[in-house]
Design an enzyme around this catalytic site. Structure first.
Site, PDB file in Angstrom:
ATOM      1  N   ASP A   1       0.834  -1.207   0.000  1.00 12.45           N
ATOM      2  CA  ASP A   1       0.000   0.000   0.000  1.00 12.45           C
ATOM      3  C   ASP A   1       0.868   1.256   0.000  1.00 12.45           C
ATOM      4  O   ASP A   1       1.983   1.247   0.520  1.00 12.45           O
ATOM      5  CB  ASP A   1      -0.923  -0.024   1.230  1.00 12.45           C
ATOM      6  CG  ASP A   1      -2.078   0.951   1.097  1.00 12.45           C
ATOM      7  OD1 ASP A   1      -2.352   1.422  -0.033  1.00 12.45           O
ATOM      8  OD2 ASP A   1      -2.708   1.254   2.122  1.00 12.45           O
TER       9      ASP A   1
ATOM     10  N   HIS B   1       2.096   3.254  -9.059  1.00 10.12           N
ATOM     11  CA  HIS B   1       1.840   1.839  -9.355  1.00 10.12           C
ATOM     12  C   HIS B   1       2.972   1.259 -10.211  1.00 10.12           C
ATOM     13  O   HIS B   1       3.426   0.136 -10.002  1.00 10.12           O
ATOM     14  CB  HIS B   1       0.504   1.666 -10.081  1.00 10.12           C
ATOM     15  CG  HIS B   1      -0.679   2.093  -9.266  1.00 10.12           C
ATOM     16  ND1 HIS B   1      -0.820   1.773  -7.941  1.00 10.12           N
ATOM     17  CD2 HIS B   1      -1.784   2.819  -9.588  1.00 10.12           C
ATOM     18  CE1 HIS B   1      -1.959   2.278  -7.471  1.00 10.12           C
ATOM     19  NE2 HIS B   1      -2.558   2.923  -8.451  1.00 10.12           N
TER      20      HIS B   1
ATOM     21  N   LEU C   1      10.306 -20.909  -5.183  1.00 13.43           N
ATOM     22  CA  LEU C   1       9.428 -19.985  -4.452  1.00 13.43           C
ATOM     23  C   LEU C   1       8.062 -20.065  -5.117  1.00 13.43           C
ATOM     24  O   LEU C   1       7.983 -20.160  -6.341  1.00 13.43           O
ATOM     25  CB  LEU C   1       9.967 -18.549  -4.570  1.00 13.43           C
ATOM     26  CG  LEU C   1       9.043 -17.412  -4.119  1.00 13.43           C
ATOM     27  CD1 LEU C   1       8.988 -17.324  -2.594  1.00 13.43           C
ATOM     28  CD2 LEU C   1       9.490 -16.062  -4.671  1.00 13.43           C
TER      29      LEU C   1
HETATM   30  C1  IPE Z   1      -5.474  -2.689  -0.044  1.00  7.46           C
HETATM   31  O1  IPE Z   1      -5.102  -1.375  -0.314  1.00  7.46           O
HETATM   32  C2  IPE Z   1      -5.478  -3.485  -1.286  1.00  7.46           C
HETATM   33  C3  IPE Z   1      -4.202  -3.591  -2.002  1.00  7.46           C
HETATM   34  C4  IPE Z   1      -3.038  -3.186  -1.597  1.00  7.46           C
HETATM   35  C5  IPE Z   1      -4.314  -4.233  -3.252  1.00  7.46           C
HETATM   36  P1  IPE Z   1      -6.162  -0.196  -0.330  1.00  7.46           P
HETATM   37  O2  IPE Z   1      -5.376   1.050  -0.413  1.00  7.46           O
HETATM   38  O3  IPE Z   1      -7.170  -0.412  -1.376  1.00  7.46           O
HETATM   39  O4  IPE Z   1      -6.834  -0.367   1.100  1.00  7.46           O
HETATM   40  P2  IPE Z   1      -7.856   0.558   1.922  1.00  7.46           P
HETATM   41  O5  IPE Z   1      -9.107   0.605   1.135  1.00  7.46           O
HETATM   42  O6  IPE Z   1      -7.206   1.899   2.069  1.00  7.46           O
HETATM   43  O7  IPE Z   1      -8.007  -0.144   3.221  1.00  7.46           O
HETATM   44  C1  IPE Z   2      -1.701   0.220  -3.297  1.00  7.73           C
HETATM   45  O1  IPE Z   2      -1.452   1.580  -3.334  1.00  7.73           O
HETATM   46  C2  IPE Z   2      -1.936  -0.360  -4.666  1.00  7.73           C
HETATM   47  C3  IPE Z   2      -3.319  -0.780  -4.917  1.00  7.73           C
HETATM   48  C4  IPE Z   2      -4.310  -0.737  -4.079  1.00  7.73           C
HETATM   49  C5  IPE Z   2      -3.572  -1.287  -6.239  1.00  7.73           C
HETATM   50  P1  IPE Z   2      -2.638   2.628  -3.314  1.00  7.73           P
HETATM   51  O2  IPE Z   2      -3.045   2.911  -4.709  1.00  7.73           O
HETATM   52  O3  IPE Z   2      -3.704   2.185  -2.404  1.00  7.73           O
HETATM   53  O4  IPE Z   2      -1.889   3.898  -2.720  1.00  7.73           O
HETATM   54  P2  IPE Z   2      -2.441   4.908  -1.648  1.00  7.73           P
HETATM   55  O5  IPE Z   2      -2.910   4.130  -0.480  1.00  7.73           O
HETATM   56  O6  IPE Z   2      -3.544   5.673  -2.320  1.00  7.73           O
HETATM   57  O7  IPE Z   2      -1.267   5.777  -1.349  1.00  7.73           O
HETATM   58 MG    MG Z   3      -4.096   2.481  -0.424  1.00 15.18          MG
END
Ligand code: IPE
Ligand code: IPE
Ligand code: MG
Length: 264
Positions: free
Chosen positions: A25, A42, A136
């Protein structure tokens, strides 16, 4: 079948996690901090996936499970969702041969039915190509939700064994869960500062050691990875027992606890 459930029996503990699960995240915030579009985060995140896979291979971790797209992420703006799907396909096209060369088995868990046919085909081909690999197991959770997983498992189990509607055990259900081929995660990492599970592996994380870091996923470099593993290595996994019991057992070598490194 994979190892027995952590809630039913005490699994062997090792100095290294056998199975590491990560919520990657913070990509969007990483990009925003640099005044870049979220998708730049990303893109950078994929590079960190690469270095994390390498680090796991080097350490001898056997299973790595990455949360790439949750069942809730469809709520994001359509162009971000579409970019993430394109990125997933591109990564598959570019990386699968390398994974195979490195003896890595690739799996995807989640409800694939919502994906476009080309992505479904790429996933199937990658899984087929790498199925015999042993170094792995890299699992990507895509359109995955922990609740979906439990419900699909119960549904498939009852279809195969209608008599279990009268009552069933963890062992009956286990083979139908998405990660049936893996032991339960020993260690869970979430980057990006949030301290929540966000509907990731709800069943499988029952006794997993948790680690939350403010480091954003694109910044999660080898040093950050090492700090996380060092934290795991300081933990005492008691599985309901007392600390004294754990230490006595280790001293007497009565449990695999005292074993150094990985016992294969
Ligand atoms: C959780 O991240 C899902 C992934 C990393 C794929 P999110 O950024 O979507 O989570 P919430 O919604 O903030 O909890
Ligand atoms: C995690 O990073 C990747 C996915 C959920 C696909 P985020 O896109 O949630 O990044 P933040 O949380 O907005 O910084
Ligand atoms: Mg996020």
């Amino acid at each position: 079948m994979a190892d027995t459930s952590s809630t039913a029996a005490v699994p062997a503990t090792r100095t290294l996690p056998r199975h590491l699960a990560i919520i990657m995240d913070g990509n969007g915030r990483w990009a925003r901090k640099r005044l870049l579009p979220r998708i730049a985060g990303h893109r950078r995140g994929v590079e960190v996936v690469r270095s994390t896979v390498q680090a796991c291979v080097q350490k001898g971790i056997e299973f790595l499970t990455l949360f790439a797209f949750s069942s809730e992420n469809w709520r994001r703006p359509a162009d971000e969702v579409s970019f993430l799907m394109q990125l997933f396909m591109l990564a598959l096209e570019r990386e699968v041969a390398k994974l195979h060369k490195n003896n890595i088995r690739f799996r995807v868990i989640g409800d694939l039915t919502r994906f476009e046919p080309r992505l479904i085909r790429l996933i199937a081909e990658a899984e087929q190509l790498t199925r015999e690999n042993t170094r792995l197991t890299l699992t990507v959770a895509a359109n995955y939700g922990g609740r979906w997983d439990m419900i699909q498992a119960v549904g498939r189990m009852l279809k195969d064994h209608p008599q279990l509607a009268a009552g069933f055990t963890e062992a009956d259900l286990q083979p139908y869960l998405s990660l049936a081929y893996a032991p339960e995660p020993d260690f869970f990492i979430r980057t990006g500062g949030e301290q929540r599970i966000s509907n990731f592996l709800l069943w499988q994380l029952a006794y997993t050691e948790m680690y939350f870091t403010d480091t954003l996923w694109p910044d999660f470099d080898t040093a950050a990875f090492e700090r996380a593993i060092a934290s795991y290595q300081r933990r005492e996994r008691r599985f309901g027992r007392t600390s004294e019991q754990v230490r006595t057992a280790a001293a007497q070598n009565a449990l695999p606890h005292a074993t150094e490194g990985r016992a294969r």
